[in-house]
Design an enzyme around this catalytic site. Sequence first.
Site, PDB file in Angstrom:
ATOM      1  N   TYR A 190       0.833  -1.201   0.000  1.00 43.57           N
ATOM      2  CA  TYR A 190       0.000   0.000   0.000  1.00 43.57           C
ATOM      3  C   TYR A 190       0.869   1.253   0.000  1.00 43.57           C
ATOM      4  CZ  TYR A 190      -3.996   2.994   1.170  1.00 43.57           C
ATOM      5  OH  TYR A 190      -4.982   3.951   1.146  1.00 43.57           O
ATOM      6  N   THR A 225     -14.541   4.633   5.876  1.00 45.44           N
ATOM      7  CA  THR A 225     -15.174   4.156   4.647  1.00 45.44           C
ATOM      8  C   THR A 225     -15.473   2.668   4.823  1.00 45.44           C
ATOM      9  OG1 THR A 225     -13.145   3.447   3.513  1.00 45.44           O
ATOM     10  CG2 THR A 225     -13.752   5.783   3.319  1.00 45.44           C
TER      11      THR A 225
END
Length: 288
Positions: A190, A225
């Site tokens: 990431y 989220t």
Amino acid sequence: MPAKIISMEVAAVKIAELFKVEGYGVVVTGGASGIGLGYAEALAANGARVTILDVDAQRVENETKRLRGAGLDVRGQVVDVTDHKALDAAIDEAARTYGGLDVVFANAGIDPGVGFIGGWPGSERPRVVEGALENYADERWNRLIEINLNGVFATVRAAVRNMKPKKSGRIIITTSVASTRIEPAIGAAYMAAKAGAASFMRCVALELAAFGINVNAIAPGYVVTNIGGGHAHNPIEQKAVASTVPMHRVGFPADMQGLALFFASHASDYITGQEVVVDGGQHLGVAD
């Protein structure tokens, strides 16, 4: 001796005109949830015509229906950003529909998975064998790079093919504070992908400046989220993270909307190649 009077021509700048996106043709990848949906809502609510591209068919249908029901000009299409031909076709179709593209958000991304440390800042953080580098599978690494970095490349390339002939456009890439700040609770791929996306943003900003195309990035910190199964909705996790944020709270997609409008509008005409962090000051350190 009387003060010298200097005559200056004052340009009256109206906020409504400065941030105007009415009628703009906009595409948002990963636009059916989270930060991408926040971008889509902000632009559409201010009169832009927005195409949501997302791999989640049900969310595309639900959110498109909801936004249209609110009177907004929104269309949706199911697209996987790893399928570059399909992505090209979808972006080209949006450009034909709108008579050109004004703004493209390269936002689609996936959860980073576990890192070599468990837990989030503000909580217990033991070492995690599963996330150790020697146990990092090729498939996991390649999938994240394919979506979070190569998907950005493919999205921007398709946008440029439509923007360059008319010598105007705005491209906004969603990076992360992880592009410059290592977080051991999330997988190494990431950080690599987000750092790559940030460098790519600066590279293409330099290339495209002469063609009237501005390229910038929004770098969120911890934002609530549905990514990664929605772990960020856990109030215990939110409280732990908030304890390390100077503003004493976590972020939400709405916190990105003002910057999205800024980068999409004439308000940012003379700004390109910039990555703006939106994290409540977390990157600065713990204040109290």
